[in-house]
Design an enzyme around this catalytic site. Structure first.
Site, PDB file in Angstrom:
ATOM      1  CE  LYS A  12       0.946   1.276   4.459  1.00 43.17           C
ATOM      2  NZ  LYS A  12       1.616   2.501   4.877  1.00 43.17           N
ATOM      3  CB  ALA A 117      11.655  -2.219   7.810  1.00 39.55           C
ATOM      4  CG  ASP A 161      -0.559  -0.441   7.795  1.00 39.14           C
ATOM      5  OD1 ASP A 161      -1.389   0.445   8.063  1.00 39.14           O
ATOM      6  OD2 ASP A 161       0.666  -0.231   7.734  1.00 39.14           O
TER       7      ASP A 161
END
Ligand code: C5P
Length: 324
Positions: A12, A117, A161
């Protein structure tokens, strides 16, 4: 015989990330707009059908990640990995319904195509895909699958998320970002994502923003997404570019000053560059695919050692892969 249960989930980008008050649970209330982009994580559960079955304890024997992106220094194939935790969570939820179910053990393989990350929800996409793969697995051996509502509840418990990675498309996120509702959007948006591969811990970025606001009353939360939602209806990347916003960007740049030069250079190659989520990835929105490919080449030539990829959004959410 070896059976496979496979699912895939997208990365995303946050078109808007408004950070509200710090909450008692250590998180912040967000008003965010997510868009899924076509970079996919794939999770495969492999089952040896002749192996003995178990009725308690984790069914996971181990996991292996293969990297289409830069490999992190630390080993991520551990029980703390969100994909592993997602499989355990589905099995635990299933056993609460059918305590006697006997399941074979599984090994997990993750194919990583989203920066590690990076602020693009790669780990959350792993969790979303693992939830669907594990649900297919318990369905095969138990006879029924968990409901979509249960899967969404498990997604929320795994990370802020994860519900959006399940859902995909374009969505408004409230609460910790995990209360998602679909938004209307027209058109396809072409992005270049650039990861300078410097660590930028999410929790630290949020607390630095709290400090900044504490010391400077002019730094206020941006919680209004009206202009952006109007722009998304036009399908015009040029208008959407102007409405992009990230409250965490000033702190990300303060923590990692090399982001400034990257944001400035990228902005000259496309419509608008912003930090993706809590960073450190920079997302550059472009007019179309051709412009995105050109921008990628120019940025690649200027910044040695950065990871760069083009991708379009929105896409669908996580889905089971039946033919693999
Ligand atoms: O969702 P995730 O576990 O990746 O978040 C990491 C950290 O970022 C949290 O522990 C919290 O400190 C911070 N965070 C926050 N508010 C959010 C999401 C994350 O403060 N909505």
């Amino acid at each position: 015989m070896i059976l496979h249960f496979v699912a895939t989930a997208p990365a995303k980008v946050n078109l808007h990330l408004g950070v509200g008050e710090a909450r008692a649970d250590g998180y912040h209330d967000l008003v965010t707009v997510f868009q899924s982009v076509d970079l996919w994580e794939t999770v495969r559960l492999s089952v040896d059908t002749r192996a003995p079955r178990v009725t308690q304890g984790s069914v996971v024997t181990g996991m292996t990640t293969s990297f289409g992106v830069k490999r992190p220094a630390e080993d991520i194939d551990t029980p703390a990995n969100l994909a592993w935790r997602a499989v355990d969570a589905v099995v635990d939820a299933y056993r609460r319904i059918d305590g006697a179910v006997s399941l074979p053990r599984v090994s997990i393989e993750v194919e990583k195509n989203v920066f590690v990350a990076g602020g693009m929800a790669g780990g959350s996409a792993d969790a979303a895909a693992a939830l669907l793969a594990a649900n297919a697995f318990v369905g095969h051996y138990g006879g029924t699958t968990l409901s979509r509502d249960t899967i969404v509840d498990l997604a929320k418990s795994l990370g802020a998320d994860v519900p959006f990675c399940l859902m995909g498309g374009t969505a408004l996120g409230a609460g910790r970002g995990d209360e998602v509702v679909e938004m209307m959007s027209r058109g396809l948006y072409w992005w270049v994502f650039i990861n300078p591969s410097v660590p930028l811990p999410t929790g630290e970025a949020f607390s630095r923003l709290d400090d900044l606001r504490h010391n400077d009353a002019s730094v206020v939360p941006h919680l209004n997404t009206t202009t952006l939602s109007r722009c998304l209806l036009t399908g015009e990347p040029r208008l959407v570019a102007r409405a992009l916003h990230n409250d965490l960007q000033p702190v990300a740049v303060a923590m990692r000053p090399q982001l400034r030069a990257l944001l400035d250079f990228a902005a000259d190659c496309g419509l608008r560059a912003i930090v993706s989520g809590s960073g450190p990835t920079v997302a550059l929105l472009c007019e179309d695919e051709e412009d995105a490919l050109d921008a990628r080449d120019r940025i690649e030539a200027a910044f040695d050692g950065y990871e760069i990829v083009c991708a379009a959004g929105p896409t669908t959410g996580a889905r089971e892969v039946l033919e693999y």
